[in-house]
Structures are given as C-alpha cells and as structure tokens.
Design an enzyme around this catalytic site. Structure first.
Site, PDB file in Angstrom:
ATOM      1  N   CYS A  14       0.773  -1.239  -0.123  1.00 58.12           N
ATOM      2  CA  CYS A  14      -0.260   0.067   0.472  1.00 58.12           C
ATOM      3  C   CYS A  14       0.880   1.206  -0.332  1.00 58.12           C
ATOM      4  O   CYS A  14       1.947   0.924   0.540  1.00 58.12           O
ATOM      5  CB  CYS A  14      -1.185  -0.014   1.141  1.00 58.12           C
ATOM      6  N   CYS A  17       1.601   2.585   3.040  1.00 59.66           N
ATOM      7  CA  CYS A  17       3.482   1.898   4.209  1.00 59.66           C
ATOM      8  C   CYS A  17       4.560   2.866   2.909  1.00 59.66           C
ATOM      9  O   CYS A  17       5.322   2.692   3.822  1.00 59.66           O
ATOM     10  CB  CYS A  17       2.139   0.034   3.758  1.00 59.66           C
ATOM     11  N   ASP A 403      18.166  20.727 -32.242  1.00 56.09           N
ATOM     12  CA  ASP A 403      19.592  21.592 -33.018  1.00 56.09           C
ATOM     13  C   ASP A 403      19.196  21.078 -33.984  1.00 56.09           C
ATOM     14  O   ASP A 403      18.159  20.646 -34.963  1.00 56.09           O
ATOM     15  CB  ASP A 403      20.128  20.611 -32.415  1.00 56.09           C
ATOM     16  N   ASP A 599      21.360  15.251 -30.249  1.00 54.03           N
ATOM     17  CA  ASP A 599      22.336  14.115 -30.940  1.00 54.03           C
ATOM     18  C   ASP A 599      22.452  13.752 -29.421  1.00 54.03           C
ATOM     19  O   ASP A 599      22.984  12.486 -29.425  1.00 54.03           O
ATOM     20  CB  ASP A 599      23.648  14.668 -31.539  1.00 54.03           C
ATOM     21  N   ASP A 603      25.304  18.012 -27.463  1.00 53.09           N
ATOM     22  CA  ASP A 603      24.020  19.289 -26.767  1.00 53.09           C
ATOM     23  C   ASP A 603      24.097  18.793 -25.304  1.00 53.09           C
ATOM     24  O   ASP A 603      23.121  18.681 -25.032  1.00 53.09           O
ATOM     25  CB  ASP A 603      23.329  18.989 -27.948  1.00 53.09           C
TER      26      ASP A 603
END
Length: 704
Positions: A14, A17, A403, A599, A603
């Site tokens: 649960c 819990c 890009d 890519d 980047d």
C-alpha cells in the site's frame, strides 16, 4: 558525493505503508532520500556515502519496524531468486484467494439457511475465510501505531457491521473487497507481464571462441575483444563489431522498427537485437554491463522511481486522506444521535458505509499504473522515458528547441565546391589536403567530409589546437594551417579576405600561416520526415519551434525556411546555446515546458538545462542515454509528435481515473451519509471504481 543504492523490496502493498517506510529511512543519519516503486517492488536510497554493513543493517531494521514482514534484497546481488520467489508467491495467491472466496460464500449460504445459534458461527467462519489477512494486518499495524490504511478501514467497517447485527453485509463487504483486490492484482500483474515481455531483450547466453574452441557463457562473463559466434535467431549478447558474415538484424524490440537492418563486416552490432538468417562472427566492443541492452533495461527498471507530480501528490494525499475520512465517519456516527431523535445504530451504519466507500485504492493503484503503462507504451515505439515525471512534462510541451545538424538534417556532409582565392597558387585538391591534415583526427561531421573528399594521402599535422564550435589549427612542414568559420579566421588572421555569400550549407575557410588561400563549401540534406514532423507538431498546438545551431546564419536560415520554423539562431557556441535556452525558459508560459531535441552527445549541457531533454538516434550511445530525459532509439523524427501525443494520452487517462474515482466516491459518500446508500452499494462502488480505473490505466500500454 551522493551514492545511490537500489533494493528489491517485498511485503509492501500500500502507498501509505510505502510513504511510512520512505520517511523512516530518510530520517536516518547519512541518508538523503528514499523512494519506493510499488509496481516494480524496488526501492532507491540516496546516501552521503557508500552503505556499509552497519548502515545496511539499520536500513533493513527500519524497514521491518515500519512494515513487519517487508524484506529487502540488494539489486547489486543476484536478484533472480527474489524475482522468482515473488512470481511463485503471486501464482500461489492466484490459487488461494479464489478458494478462500468460494469457502467464504459457501459458509455465508450455510449461515443464511441455518437457524440460531449456528448461524452466527457460520457468519464468523465465512468472515474469517474472506478477510483474516486484512484483519491481521490491521491489528498488526494498530499495535505499532500505524492506524490508517485500507486494512484499517475495511476492518473497522466490517467489525462495526457485526456489532450492529448486519452479519451478512459484513461478510459480503469483506468478500467483495477481496474479489476486487484480486482482480486489481491480476490486472497489475498483467501490466507488469506486458512490460516484462516488451523488455525481454536480455540475451540468456553467448557463444565465444577462445583459442579455437567454442564456449557457452553468460553475457556477463564476456570481455572486450572476445570473438563471438552469433547463430540465426540468437540475440546479440553484447555490443560488437562484425568480423565476418552478413545477416539482417531484427531491432524492433529496441527501436520499434519493423524493417530489419542489414549488417556485414565492419558494421556495429547492438546488443539485444535478434540475428536473422546469417551466421556472424563478431568482436565484443563492450562488456555486458556497459552494453546497450543493459543500459536500456536499467533505464526502464528505474523509471518507476522517478514519479510524476500527480503520482507523488496522490501518494501523499492517501496518507492524510484516510485519517480525515475516519474522523468524518466518527462525526457521522456520534454527532447526529446527540442532537437528533434517530438511534445511534442507524448513524453508525451510515458511518460504516462512509468508511467502505472511502478506501483510496482506486487512486493509489491506478495513477502509478497509468504512468507505468505510458512508459511501456512509449517503449514499444522505441522511445525510452526515464520516469513518469518526464511523461507529465512532455504532455505540457509548449516550446520545442531543435539542434540542426544530425537532428533535423542527416549530419552527413559532403564537399560541394572549393573556392580558390584569386592569386593563390593552390588547386582544389591541395586546399583539401591542407584542411585534411589538421582535421584528420577530428570526429566532427564536417571534418569527416573533408577527409573523405581528399583523395591524396595526407600526413597528419602536429600541435593540434581546437576551439570548439569555431576552428582548428596545427603545424605541417613548417607551416601553420588554420581551418574554421569565417568569423574565427577574421579574428586570428590579419589578412583581410572576402568570399561570396553561400546559403546552401556550411563552409570553412583555410589559411596557411597568415594568408587565407580558399574556402571549402559543404552541404547537408534535411531529413525527409522533418517537414511532416513540423506539421504534426503544429496540429498538436505546438507552434513555438526554435532552431539553435553552430552553423552559419545563412545555412540555418535556409533550413528553417525549408521546414517552416520561425525562430532560429546560427553561429552559436555551446555556451551561446545555453544562454538562448535560458532566455526561452524565462519566456515560457505557466504550466508549459521547454523541450530540447539533440543528438545527446554534443548538446549534453543544453539537454540537461531544458525542462525535457530528448536525444535522437541513441541506439548504441551510452552518452546519449545518460545526458537525456527521453531517448529515441532511432533517427525517425516522427517519433517526437507521436511521443508527445502518447504522453498527453497517458496524462488524460490518469486524470480520468482521478476525476472518476473522486466523483463516484463523493456521490456514494453523500448517499451513505443521508441513509440512501447501503454497504452493498458501497463495496460494489469501491471495488468497481478501483477495477475500472486499473483497466483504464492499462490503455496507456497501447500506442496509437
């Protein structure tokens, strides 16, 4: 430096819990945070240092105290035993629960047809068959001071019904609650099985050739440089390079692509792909732990630990929701009889109805299951998402930043023309040789294109110095050679020069010592799916499209106009891209996100700075997986709008579950409080809502 440790946790079923355990572990000295993924039975603990034996024992003891019966097993150890034991337990439960329900209903029928004093005995027997485990867990938790969970709600409601003489309803409520739980668990198990089947890409064994002999080993036993024998129908065990043979690879499990990929000598083999009809000999280039298949499996397994805001809210909401509804039920039972003529038993019955319908199972199960299903559905498309939080962020995309090179274009340049500066004694091939001498060891796409265009043998230059995004220089035969952008060459060379403007693609200028001798023009082609992709994004209502590139302004403008992207910036250095991203983040609208698509390697800083970083064509690239929040395994740009659409579908499903569950519960709570709803209606509404919400969540596994 923080350290992450992952465990398999069992015996926790649960969300309340789970929150209790997380809070208890996070309070320990040296522990930063703890996160439990209930659907996958995993826990991640972040500590200030490596977990030693003392801290490990303290964590295990804390788990046992917070949730008796819960067990931990480090995922650094062999986890197959834990997984198999969990599966056996689930199979055993699938047999026991229906048997208990049958015995309970049989005892209930006997009670209804038997006169006193035996009827009460049959009612009690029926009740125990149906809910002994619920009552046991409720009492166990109450002894430890953990009162408020669904076990407590159902126990109080049914014991209260017994107390006022509603024996049949007490038994029926517990029995149908268990039926509902059974079908919920079955639906969740099928969801897990669907994703497990989807990610069944791990090779079981590998055939390796050592000293002329063949051995069958586990993939984990392979080392870099091993010669592998891959027969038709076998999975590629680790990333490798083909030495001999040719075949076709089934990459569907990794990329979602149905078309096979042909491979031959020198081609890369990606682990997890299935070999077609040919026999391949290959050289291992990665250990299993560093291979693509292991990286993907690790990413999918950990995705459940990165929860969406909605998921975290519902988990916390359940912690406070249950005590509140118990207090309201107590007020319904006590206050009206004090100030009105109706008997206490009537209002107690209404309060019990209120408790039955208030169980939060529909929310705490269906919400995480919805995001889990969304992650699985995207994985079928070859889109790997690192967590539900990124699905929610992707669904709110307002701006997408691309890009250019390698993302919107193929990134495979070719030399189209060499401009020789008037008065220079060099020809085109000599200018290519000069440029190639300094570019020969560079991995940049433009450098590769120049080296491929040079047909003569070239001696690599020495003293190479590179200015990222601008240019490179080196010395050869006593001369200094510089190659770079026009802007860069004007800064480092005193010789004034001028070339006609070129808009078709990028270009680099070549200088010998302090004299510019020529310019090399290149071209890159736009991916054929780029234009339809832009159209699909605009249909989704995403019109803020931006392009960032280090290429010349004219080249960037040409590509942007071709694709219909209105905002674009060229001649950007890596730090300039980050600055532009910061500006876009400042301008974004409330509750919208900025997504960057690149890519995944060059980047990485911008990917990390964006709200959501997506890397393209990342199959076989560990760097791309590490740098990104979402990884698209192929170069297919159409996966971007498809992924956004599926993310929106997933969030819609989760929202439907929340609204539906709260609306039905609210109505039945109100009806129960005024005496219209019975416990029968309450239990059917509770289990029915939970089951429907779970089944609705499973729709997220399917992509359109």
């Amino acid at each position: 430096m923080s350290v992450q440790q992952k465990y398999r946790i069992q015996g926790v079923d649960c969300s309340v819990c789970a929150v209790r355990i997380q809070d208890a572990i996070a309070a320990l000295d040296g522990v930063g945070s703890a996160q439990i993924d209930l659907l996958n039975n995993k826990m991640e603990i972040v500590t200030d240092h490596a977990i030693d034996r003392n801290l490990g024992e303290l964590i295990a003891d804390t788990v046992r105290k917070a949730e008796p019966g819960a067990t931990l097993q480090s995922l650094d150890a062999s986890t197959s035993t834990g997984s198999e034991s969990l599966e056996k337990k689930n199979r055993l439960q699938a047999l026991i629960v229906p048997l208990r329900i049958v015995l309970s209903l049989a005892s209930l029928l006997a009670a209804l047809s038997t006169s006193n004093p035996f009827a009460l005995g049959f009612f009690l027997l029926s009740y125990l068959f149906a809910g002994y485990d619920v009552v046991y867990r409720a009492i166990r938790n109450m002894v430890r001071g953990n009162l408020f969970d669904e076990n407590f709600l159902m126990t109080i409601a049914t014991v209260g019904a017994f107390a006022i003489g509603e024996y049949a309803e007490a038994v029926a409520v517990m029995a149908f609650y268990q039926v509902g739980e059974y079908f919920q668990d079955l639906a969740v198990s099928r969801s897990r099985a669907s994703i497990s089947k989807l990610m069944d890409i791990k090779p079981v064994s590998a055939t390796v050739i050592r000293d002329g002999a063949q051995f069958t080993l586990a993939p984990e036993e392979l080392v870099v440089g091993d010669t592998l024998l891959v027969r038709p129908g076998e999975k590629i065990p680790v990333d490798a390079t083909v030495l001999s043979g040719s075949s076709s690879l089934d990459t569907k499990a990794l990329t979602g692509e149905s078309l096979p990929r042909n491979v031959g000598p020198g081609d890369a083999l990606i682990s997890g792909c299935v070999n077609g009809s040919g026999v391949l000999h290959a050289r291992a280039t990665n250990r299993y732990i560093d291979s693509t298949v292991a990286t993907i499996l690790r990413l999918v397994e950990e995705s459940g630990l990165r929860k969406a805001k909605t998921e975290r809210f519902i988990t916390r909401f359940a912690k406070y929701y249950t005590p509140i509804v118990v207090l309201l039920a107590a007020m319904i039972a006590v206050l009206p009889p004090l100030f009105g003529p109706d008997p206490f038993s009537m209002w107690l019955y209404r309060a019990l109805v209120f408790l039955v319908i208030s169980c939060p199972c529909a929310l705490v199960i269906s919400v995480p299951l919805g995001f889990f299903g969304g992650i699985g559905g995207l994985a079928k498309m070859g889109v790997l998402v690192k967590g539900g939080n990124y699905i929610q962020a992707l669904a709110r995309t307002g701006t997408i930043v691309f890009d250019k090179t390698g993302t919107l274009t193929h990134g495979r340049f070719s030399v189209t023309h060499v401009d020789i500066r008037p008065g220079m004694s060099y020809d085109a091939q000599e200018i290519l040789m000069l440029a190639s001498a300094v570019e020969t060891h560079s991995t940049h796409p433009i450098a590769k294109a120049i080296s491929e265009a040079c047909t003569d043998t070239v001696t690599a230059a020495e003293n190479i110095q590179e200015v990222p995004g601008r240019g490179i220089s080196g010395s050869s035969h006593g001369k200094t050679i510089r190659v770079g952008t026009e802007v860069y060459l004007r800064e480092v060379v005193a010789d004034p020069f001028d070339f006609p403007t070129s808009s078709a693609g990028p270009s680099v200028v070549v200088a010998v010592d302090d004299t510019v001798v020529g310019r090399i023009r290149l071209a890159d082609t736009t991916k054929r799916e780029a234009i339809p992709m832009v159209g699909s994004l605009k249909k989704l209502g995403i019109v803020d499209l931006v392009m960032l590139s280090g290429d010349t302004n004219s080249s960037v403008s040409h590509t942007a106009n071709e694709l219909g992207i209105g905002e674009f910036y060229g001649q950007l250095l890596p730090q300039d891209k980050i600055a532009r991203m910061e500006q876009l983040l400042e301008k974004k609208q409330t509750n919208s996100t900025v997504v960057f698509v690149g890519d995944g390697v060059n980047d990485a800083p911008v990917l990390a700075r964006a709200d959501v970083g997506i890397s393209m064509g990342a199959m076989g690239s560990d760097a791309a997986v590490e740098a990104s929040d979402i990884v698209i395994m192929t170069d297919d740009l159409s996966r971007i709008p498809a992924a956004i659409g599926h993310a929106r579908k997933t969030v819609t499903i989760v929202t439907q579950n929340i609204v539906f569950a709260l609306a039905i519960k609210g109505v039945v709570m109100a009806l129960g409080a005024v005496g219209i709803a019975t416990m029968w209606l309450a239990v059917f509404a509770d289990t029915g809502v939970a089951l429907l919400a779970v089944l609705n969540s499973l729709r997220a596994l399917k992509h359109d």
